[in-house]
Motif scaffolding. Structure first.
Motif, PDB file in Angstrom:
ATOM      1  N   LEU A   1     -30.870  -6.852  25.757  1.00 59.39           N
ATOM      2  CA  LEU A   1     -29.880  -7.268  26.739  1.00 59.39           C
ATOM      3  C   LEU A   1     -30.067  -8.745  27.093  1.00 59.39           C
ATOM      4  N   GLU A   2     -31.217  -9.293  26.732  1.00 57.74           N
ATOM      5  CA  GLU A   2     -31.508 -10.687  27.057  1.00 57.74           C
ATOM      6  C   GLU A   2     -31.037 -11.620  25.946  1.00 57.74           C
ATOM      7  N   ARG A   3     -30.621 -12.807  26.344  1.00 52.03           N
ATOM      8  CA  ARG A   3     -30.216 -13.838  25.397  1.00 52.03           C
ATOM      9  C   ARG A   3     -31.438 -14.707  25.081  1.00 52.03           C
ATOM     10  N   LEU A   4     -31.922 -14.593  23.856  1.00 57.03           N
ATOM     11  CA  LEU A   4     -33.171 -15.250  23.483  1.00 57.03           C
ATOM     12  C   LEU A   4     -33.035 -16.252  22.341  1.00 57.03           C
ATOM     13  N   LEU A   5     -31.939 -16.210  21.595  1.00 57.11           N
ATOM     14  CA  LEU A   5     -31.743 -17.107  20.463  1.00 57.11           C
ATOM     15  C   LEU A   5     -30.414 -17.844  20.587  1.00 57.11           C
ATOM     16  N   GLY A   6     -30.277 -18.908  19.810  1.00 59.77           N
ATOM     17  CA  GLY A   6     -28.998 -19.590  19.704  1.00 59.77           C
ATOM     18  C   GLY A   6     -28.239 -19.106  18.476  1.00 59.77           C
ATOM     19  N   THR A   7     -27.110 -19.726  18.208  1.00 62.46           N
ATOM     20  CA  THR A   7     -26.352 -19.380  17.005  1.00 62.46           C
ATOM     21  C   THR A   7     -27.076 -19.852  15.745  1.00 62.46           C
ATOM     22  N   ASN A   8     -28.006 -20.756  15.886  1.00 62.33           N
ATOM     23  CA  ASN A   8     -28.999 -21.159  14.886  1.00 62.33           C
ATOM     24  C   ASN A   8     -28.476 -21.198  13.448  1.00 62.33           C
ATOM     25  N   PRO A   9     -27.633 -22.196  13.132  1.00 65.57           N
ATOM     26  CA  PRO A   9     -27.009 -22.260  11.815  1.00 65.57           C
ATOM     27  C   PRO A   9     -27.956 -22.674  10.694  1.00 65.57           C
ATOM     28  N   ILE A  10     -27.558 -22.319   9.489  1.00 58.51           N
ATOM     29  CA  ILE A  10     -28.247 -22.709   8.258  1.00 58.51           C
ATOM     30  C   ILE A  10     -27.214 -23.335   7.325  1.00 58.51           C
ATOM     31  N   ALA A  11     -27.535 -24.493   6.770  1.00 60.36           N
ATOM     32  CA  ALA A  11     -26.655 -25.123   5.783  1.00 60.36           C
ATOM     33  C   ALA A  11     -27.471 -25.485   4.548  1.00 60.36           C
TER      34      ALA A  11
ATOM     35  N   ALA B   1     -22.956  -3.787  13.791  1.00 59.31           N
ATOM     36  CA  ALA B   1     -23.588  -2.597  14.355  1.00 59.31           C
ATOM     37  C   ALA B   1     -24.695  -2.030  13.485  1.00 59.31           C
ATOM     38  N   THR B   2     -24.583  -2.177  12.160  1.00 56.06           N
ATOM     39  CA  THR B   2     -25.579  -1.558  11.283  1.00 56.06           C
ATOM     40  C   THR B   2     -26.533  -2.549  10.634  1.00 56.06           C
ATOM     41  N   GLY B   3     -26.266  -3.860  10.777  1.00 56.81           N
ATOM     42  CA  GLY B   3     -27.112  -4.832  10.089  1.00 56.81           C
ATOM     43  C   GLY B   3     -27.517  -6.030  10.910  1.00 56.81           C
ATOM     44  N   SER B   4     -27.425  -5.939  12.236  1.00 59.26           N
ATOM     45  CA  SER B   4     -27.717  -7.114  13.067  1.00 59.26           C
ATOM     46  C   SER B   4     -29.173  -7.559  12.975  1.00 59.26           C
ATOM     47  N   HIS B   5     -30.052  -6.667  12.521  1.00 60.30           N
ATOM     48  CA  HIS B   5     -31.453  -7.051  12.372  1.00 60.30           C
ATOM     49  C   HIS B   5     -31.602  -8.168  11.336  1.00 60.30           C
ATOM     50  N   LYS B   6     -30.653  -8.248  10.385  1.00 58.33           N
ATOM     51  CA  LYS B   6     -30.720  -9.299   9.372  1.00 58.33           C
ATOM     52  C   LYS B   6     -30.346 -10.650   9.968  1.00 58.33           C
ATOM     53  N   GLY B   7     -29.265 -10.693  10.753  1.00 60.95           N
ATOM     54  CA  GLY B   7     -28.901 -11.927  11.426  1.00 60.95           C
ATOM     55  C   GLY B   7     -29.950 -12.344  12.428  1.00 60.95           C
ATOM     56  N   TYR B   8     -30.517 -11.383  13.134  1.00 61.64           N
ATOM     57  CA  TYR B   8     -31.598 -11.656  14.080  1.00 61.64           C
ATOM     58  C   TYR B   8     -32.778 -12.295  13.360  1.00 61.64           C
ATOM     59  N   GLY B   9     -33.136 -11.751  12.202  1.00 61.02           N
ATOM     60  CA  GLY B   9     -34.252 -12.300  11.436  1.00 61.02           C
ATOM     61  C   GLY B   9     -33.987 -13.718  10.968  1.00 61.02           C
ATOM     62  N   LEU B  10     -32.768 -13.982  10.481  1.00 58.87           N
ATOM     63  CA  LEU B  10     -32.425 -15.334  10.042  1.00 58.87           C
ATOM     64  C   LEU B  10     -32.461 -16.317  11.207  1.00 58.87           C
ATOM     65  N   GLY B  11     -31.888 -15.915  12.346  1.00 57.73           N
ATOM     66  CA  GLY B  11     -31.900 -16.782  13.515  1.00 57.73           C
ATOM     67  C   GLY B  11     -33.309 -17.079  13.995  1.00 57.73           C
ATOM     68  N   ALA B  12     -34.187 -16.078  13.887  1.00 56.60           N
ATOM     69  CA  ALA B  12     -35.576 -16.265  14.282  1.00 56.60           C
ATOM     70  C   ALA B  12     -36.281 -17.275  13.378  1.00 56.60           C
ATOM     71  N   VAL B  13     -36.013 -17.197  12.069  1.00 59.28           N
ATOM     72  CA  VAL B  13     -36.605 -18.154  11.129  1.00 59.28           C
ATOM     73  C   VAL B  13     -36.171 -19.571  11.469  1.00 59.28           C
TER      74      VAL B  13
END
Length: 355
Positions: free
Chosen positions: A152-162, A228-240
């Protein structure tokens, strides 16, 4: 309603505004080029629509118009760059130049940046490498508006990759993507148009999916790429991106990243300095002859572009839509929504600059 202005008209206006903020001439020109690259490529959320935000940050004392950008730590292939609180639009290209200089000497260059601000679109910085037969990489962390999976907490940004890869006869490959389902700027555009947003872009304060363009403003959060089924992947990329850009450099990370909007104050207990970026440059001929590589990139691009597609569609190569938009807008001008025009007129009045 939109008003279309030429690239040159917007360039003259924005450059004068940055000069009015006290930026040296070279920095004002570089900041304008970086900023308007977003409008040309159709990323309207990150172009002149953000100019008023930079001005407000400068007025609040959170942007240094005359930074001394410099390397604070380095090896032959790596460096940490201190942006001295400058415009990310200026700090980013300078740090990318450090990465390219190192790549020119030893094959690859990797630079992590601290003490910077919002740097525009990531693609602009990655594309700087293309003219030198290098592969460019650019990332940045951003204001915490994104809830990690199940949070429920906002902890990351949109954190783009190019990532920008040179080709030969074919247009270059340019991937430029947020690690969220949609960038916050797209919500801002929906707000200006008074439109709902698609499902999967955001959740409300209770963690329930929402189509309200104001959901994030009202305590909700953007959602990581994957839905809904794959947000862990975006979360992982944003964390990196957050780790490479900030934990590595000494910038603020996670919930401590300072907000872009001037009316919100940075954390009273920061863990680092400013925003963080990460840049990479790889000399193609450090791997194989550049002409040989680019010929095979042409083959790769052609193969994918000519792939059999579903009815009514065709397969795109990353960078195709932005390249096509840029060609049109250079000729026909850049359309701006009326709220953006009003913001620019407000900014111009501050510095005695007419739009």
């Amino acid at each position: 309603m939109t008003t279309t202005l030429s690239y040159n008209q917007l360039f003259t206006f924005a450059e004068a505004v940055f000069s009015g903020m006290g930026c040296p001439d070279a920095d004002a020109t570089l900041a304008t080029e970086t900023l308007l690259s977003a409008d040309l490529r159709g990323v309207d959320s990150h172009g002149v629509a953000r100019l008023i935000g930079y001005v407000r940050l400068w007025e609040a004392g959170r942007i240094n118009a005359t930074p001394r950008v410099g390397v604070t730590y380095e090896t032959p292939s790596t460096a940490v760059v201190d942006g001295d609180g400058g415009l990310g639009l200026v700090v980013g290209p300078r740090a990318m130049q450090v990465a390219m200089d190192k790549a020119r000497q030893v094959g690859t260059g990797w630079v992590s940046v601290k003490n910077s601000n919002h740097f525009g679109i990531a693609g602009y910085h990655a594309m700087l490498a293309l003219a030198h037969d290098m592969i460019g990489v650019a990332m940045t962390n951003a204001s915490p508006l994104v809830a990690p999976t199940y949070s429920l907490e906002r902890l990351l940004g949109t954190n783009p990759i190019a990532v920008a890869v040179p080709a030969g006869e074919q247009p270059d490959f340019v991937l430029d993507m947020a690690t969220t389902t949609a960038a916050n700027g797209k919500l801002e555009i929906a707000q200006r148009k008074n439109l709902p947003i698609p499902e999967g872009w955001a959740q409300d304060a209770a963690g329930v999916g929402s189509t309200d363009a104001n959901a994030v403003k009202n305590g909700g959060a953007l959602l990581p790429l994957g839905g809904a089924t794959g947000s862990h992947k975006g979360y992982g990329l944003g964390a990196v991106v957050d780790i490479f850009s900030a934990v590595l450099s000494g910038a603020n990370y996670g919930p401590w990243v300072p907000p872009f909007v001037a009316f919100l104050q940075p954390s009273a207990n920061p863990v680092g300095q400013g925003l963080g970026h990460f840049f990479g440059a790889m000399r193609v001929d450090a791997f194989r002859p550049a002409d040989e590589f680019k010929a095979h990139m042409d083959n790769w691009i052609t193969t994918f572009r000519q792939a059999q597609a579903v009815e009514g569609r065709h397969v795109l190569i990353p960078g195709d839509p932005e390249r096509e938009t840029s060609a049109v807008r250079l000729l026909e001008g850049i359309p701006l929504l009326e709220p953006v025009i009003r913001d620019l007129e407000t900014v111009g009045a501050k510095f005695g600059v007419k739009l």
